[in-house]
Design a protein around this motif. Structure first.
Motif, PDB file in Angstrom:
ATOM      1  N   ALA A 170       0.843  -1.199   0.000  1.00  0.00           N
ATOM      2  CA  ALA A 170       0.000   0.000   0.000  1.00  0.00           C
ATOM      3  C   ALA A 170       0.876   1.246   0.000  1.00  0.00           C
ATOM      4  N   ASP A 171       0.353   2.327  -0.550  1.00  0.00           N
ATOM      5  CA  ASP A 171       1.123   3.567  -0.663  1.00  0.00           C
ATOM      6  C   ASP A 171       1.544   4.126   0.701  1.00  0.00           C
ATOM      7  N   ASP A 172       0.751   3.828   1.750  1.00  0.00           N
ATOM      8  CA  ASP A 172       1.098   4.400   3.058  1.00  0.00           C
ATOM      9  C   ASP A 172       2.094   3.540   3.845  1.00  0.00           C
ATOM     10  N   VAL A 173       2.578   2.481   3.234  1.00  0.00           N
ATOM     11  CA  VAL A 173       3.633   1.679   3.869  1.00  0.00           C
ATOM     12  C   VAL A 173       4.977   2.185   3.358  1.00  0.00           C
ATOM     13  N   ARG A 174       5.878   2.524   4.312  1.00  0.00           N
ATOM     14  CA  ARG A 174       7.211   2.967   3.901  1.00  0.00           C
ATOM     15  C   ARG A 174       8.061   1.741   3.573  1.00  0.00           C
ATOM     16  N   VAL A 175       8.725   1.782   2.442  1.00  0.00           N
ATOM     17  CA  VAL A 175       9.675   0.710   2.120  1.00  0.00           C
ATOM     18  C   VAL A 175      11.035   1.127   2.677  1.00  0.00           C
ATOM     19  N   GLN A 176      11.621   0.238   3.487  1.00  0.00           N
ATOM     20  CA  GLN A 176      12.939   0.484   4.065  1.00  0.00           C
ATOM     21  C   GLN A 176      13.900  -0.540   3.465  1.00  0.00           C
ATOM     22  N   VAL A 177      14.791  -0.065   2.591  1.00  0.00           N
ATOM     23  CA  VAL A 177      15.777  -0.951   1.972  1.00  0.00           C
ATOM     24  C   VAL A 177      17.023  -0.983   2.858  1.00  0.00           C
ATOM     25  N   HIS A 178      17.605  -2.171   3.018  1.00  0.00           N
ATOM     26  CA  HIS A 178      18.861  -2.292   3.757  1.00  0.00           C
ATOM     27  C   HIS A 178      19.928  -2.761   2.784  1.00  0.00           C
ATOM     28  N   ASP A 179      20.901  -1.898   2.506  1.00  0.00           N
ATOM     29  CA  ASP A 179      22.011  -2.299   1.648  1.00  0.00           C
ATOM     30  C   ASP A 179      23.112  -2.840   2.565  1.00  0.00           C
ATOM     31  N   SER A 180      23.293  -4.149   2.487  1.00  0.00           N
ATOM     32  CA  SER A 180      24.192  -4.868   3.388  1.00  0.00           C
ATOM     33  C   SER A 180      25.626  -4.740   2.883  1.00  0.00           C
ATOM     34  N   ALA A 197      12.465   9.905  -7.767  1.00  0.00           N
ATOM     35  CA  ALA A 197      12.347   8.731  -6.912  1.00  0.00           C
ATOM     36  C   ALA A 197      10.865   8.482  -6.638  1.00  0.00           C
ATOM     37  N   ASP A 198      10.469   7.223  -6.633  1.00  0.00           N
ATOM     38  CA  ASP A 198       9.040   6.926  -6.494  1.00  0.00           C
ATOM     39  C   ASP A 198       8.820   5.858  -5.452  1.00  0.00           C
ATOM     40  N   PRO A 199       8.246   6.161  -4.292  1.00  0.00           N
ATOM     41  CA  PRO A 199       7.998   7.506  -3.785  1.00  0.00           C
ATOM     42  C   PRO A 199       9.239   8.035  -3.058  1.00  0.00           C
ATOM     43  N   ALA A 200       9.345   9.359  -3.002  1.00  0.00           N
ATOM     44  CA  ALA A 200      10.545  10.006  -2.470  1.00  0.00           C
ATOM     45  C   ALA A 200      10.777   9.688  -0.998  1.00  0.00           C
ATOM     46  N   SER A 201       9.706   9.293  -0.280  1.00  0.00           N
ATOM     47  CA  SER A 201       9.811   9.123   1.170  1.00  0.00           C
ATOM     48  C   SER A 201      10.287   7.722   1.584  1.00  0.00           C
ATOM     49  N   ASP A 202      10.344   6.763   0.671  1.00  0.00           N
ATOM     50  CA  ASP A 202      10.923   5.468   1.027  1.00  0.00           C
ATOM     51  C   ASP A 202      12.375   5.692   1.430  1.00  0.00           C
ATOM     52  N   THR A 203      12.921   4.787   2.246  1.00  0.00           N
ATOM     53  CA  THR A 203      14.250   5.032   2.812  1.00  0.00           C
ATOM     54  C   THR A 203      15.187   3.862   2.544  1.00  0.00           C
ATOM     55  N   LEU A 204      16.479   4.158   2.648  1.00  0.00           N
ATOM     56  CA  LEU A 204      17.512   3.143   2.443  1.00  0.00           C
ATOM     57  C   LEU A 204      18.604   3.351   3.485  1.00  0.00           C
ATOM     58  N   ASP A 205      18.991   2.274   4.155  1.00  0.00           N
ATOM     59  CA  ASP A 205      20.112   2.315   5.093  1.00  0.00           C
ATOM     60  C   ASP A 205      21.273   1.553   4.481  1.00  0.00           C
ATOM     61  N   ALA A 206      22.477   2.117   4.623  1.00  0.00           N
ATOM     62  CA  ALA A 206      23.671   1.411   4.150  1.00  0.00           C
ATOM     63  C   ALA A 206      24.749   1.524   5.214  1.00  0.00           C
ATOM     64  N   GLU A 207      25.626   0.539   5.248  1.00  0.00           N
ATOM     65  CA  GLU A 207      26.744   0.559   6.202  1.00  0.00           C
ATOM     66  C   GLU A 207      27.912   1.285   5.550  1.00  0.00           C
ATOM     67  N   ILE A 208      28.349   2.355   6.197  1.00  0.00           N
ATOM     68  CA  ILE A 208      29.397   3.204   5.620  1.00  0.00           C
ATOM     69  C   ILE A 208      30.514   3.396   6.650  1.00  0.00           C
ATOM     70  N   PHE A 209      31.753   3.209   6.225  1.00  0.00           N
ATOM     71  CA  PHE A 209      32.898   3.409   7.109  1.00  0.00           C
ATOM     72  C   PHE A 209      33.216   4.904   7.217  1.00  0.00           C
ATOM     73  N   GLU A 210      33.731   5.282   8.392  1.00  0.00           N
ATOM     74  CA  GLU A 210      33.900   6.716   8.692  1.00  0.00           C
ATOM     75  C   GLU A 210      34.801   7.443   7.706  1.00  0.00           C
ATOM     76  N   ASN A 211      35.735   6.719   7.069  1.00  0.00           N
ATOM     77  CA  ASN A 211      36.640   7.414   6.150  1.00  0.00           C
ATOM     78  C   ASN A 211      35.910   7.925   4.902  1.00  0.00           C
ATOM     79  N   TRP A 212      34.655   7.505   4.730  1.00  0.00           N
ATOM     80  CA  TRP A 212      33.874   7.964   3.578  1.00  0.00           C
ATOM     81  C   TRP A 212      32.942   9.123   3.938  1.00  0.00           C
TER      82      TRP A 212
END
Lengths: 212, 100
Positions: A161-171, B78-93
């Motif tokens: 649904a549009d109101d669910v935030r997708v949280q991607v984890h780049d490992s 970006a679609d939708p702009a509010s979705d989020t992404l976490d990445a592991e980043i070392f401090e030297n970057w």
């Protein structure tokens, strides 16, 4: 005949295609692996039996381990709280060692859906889920999951649904990720074993959700 | 073993990933270089993998999880702009967001 194929020249008696024998020369890396392995055995650093045992242990790991962790989290609130606070230590309670710096367990909620990718290579919680699926390692998933995750999930059959935030984890480094899916409706009173049976591999990567 | 001298960055603080392309083994995804996010959590000290890759003793540096919105990374399409992404980043970057 179970398999009534017409092109009998390329099929085994059971009707399946023959796999070609690997009679070609060894590649550079195959030669290197054999040389290093034989040296390690010769110098007493490890033994052939230890190597075989490690391969067996690796093959025995499967998503069933992760499913049992998820099922326990669904039925035991204290365990779930510990799992979310400290993934590796809590998996060790269940005799599941995680050979990474830390296992980060991310919980799906009505507001947030988590999905895991490794864009740099193919980091994957093998101790908990076994070997990664082919698609997880392919460039298409690795590049598109961070660019258009909703579209990718939709192709997996998961329309959010549009109101669910997708949280991607780049490992990208030393953490490993396990998605804790939401317990589906209609599973009240189920045992841990019953619950574990509906937790599939993809739901622990975030590419699916369990169905009752 | 040398330890990092830089103080830990607080959770929630904005950071920018350096927009550089050094040679050799590097552990920062290309698509995040030059992008701005916030520290999601401090993951503690670890040997710098960009040095460890060469089999030599490595400095202990901090590893962080940095959170970006899809808009931070991909801009307005970006679609939708509010979705989020976490990445592991070392401090030297990482560099402060006010650095030019």
């Amino acid at each position: 005949m179970p398999h009534d194929h017409h092109d009998h020249d390329h099929l085994s008696p059971s009707g399946h295609p023959y796999r070609e024998d690997q009679d070609g020369p060894l590649s550079y890396h195959q030669q290197m692996e054999i040389a290093v392995r034989e040296l390690l055995v010769e110098k007493g650093v490890t033994t052939k039996a230890e190597i075989a045992a490690q391969i067996t242990a690796m093959d025995n790991r499967s998503p069933a381990i992760g499913a049992s962790i998820v099922a326990k989290a669904w039925t035991d609130a204290d365990f779930k709280a510990r799992l979310l606070a400290s993934g590796s230590a809590t998996c060790a309670e269940m005799d599941v060692p995680v050979e990474a710096m830390e296992l980060i367990v991310v919980e799906n909620t009505p507001d947030t859906h988590n999905v895991v990718v490794c864009t740099l290579c193919s980091c994957y919680p093998r101790n908990i889920l076994g070997l990664p699926p082919d698609w997880y390692k392919q460039r298409e998933y690795r590049s598109r999951a961070v660019r258009e995750p909703r579209k990718v999930l939709s192709e997996f059959g998961l329309d959010l649904a549009d109101d669910v935030r997708v949280q991607v984890h780049d490992s990208t480094a030393d953490m490993r990720y396990l998605v804790l899916p939401m317990r589906p409706e209609g599973t009240k009173g189920w045992s841990e074993d019953q619950l574990a049976a509906i937790v599939g591999r993809d739901s622990m990567i975030g590419a699916a959700v369990p169905q009752a | 073993m040398t330890e990092t001298s830089s103080p830990a960055i607080a959770t929630g603080a904005p950071v920018r990933l350096k927009s550089i392309a050094p040679p050799g083994h590097v552990r920062c995804p290309w698509y995040l270089r030059g992008k701005t996010g916030v520290i999601e959590r401090d993951l503690g000290l670890t040997g710098n993998p960009e040095t460890l890759a060469y089999g030599v003793e490595a400095q202990q540096i901090r590893l962080y999880r940095v959170r970006f919105t899809m808009k931070d990374i991909w801009g307005d399409d970006a679609d939708p702009a509010s979705d989020t992404l976490d990445a592991e980043i070392f401090e030297n970057w990482l560099e402060p967001t006010h650095a030019s």
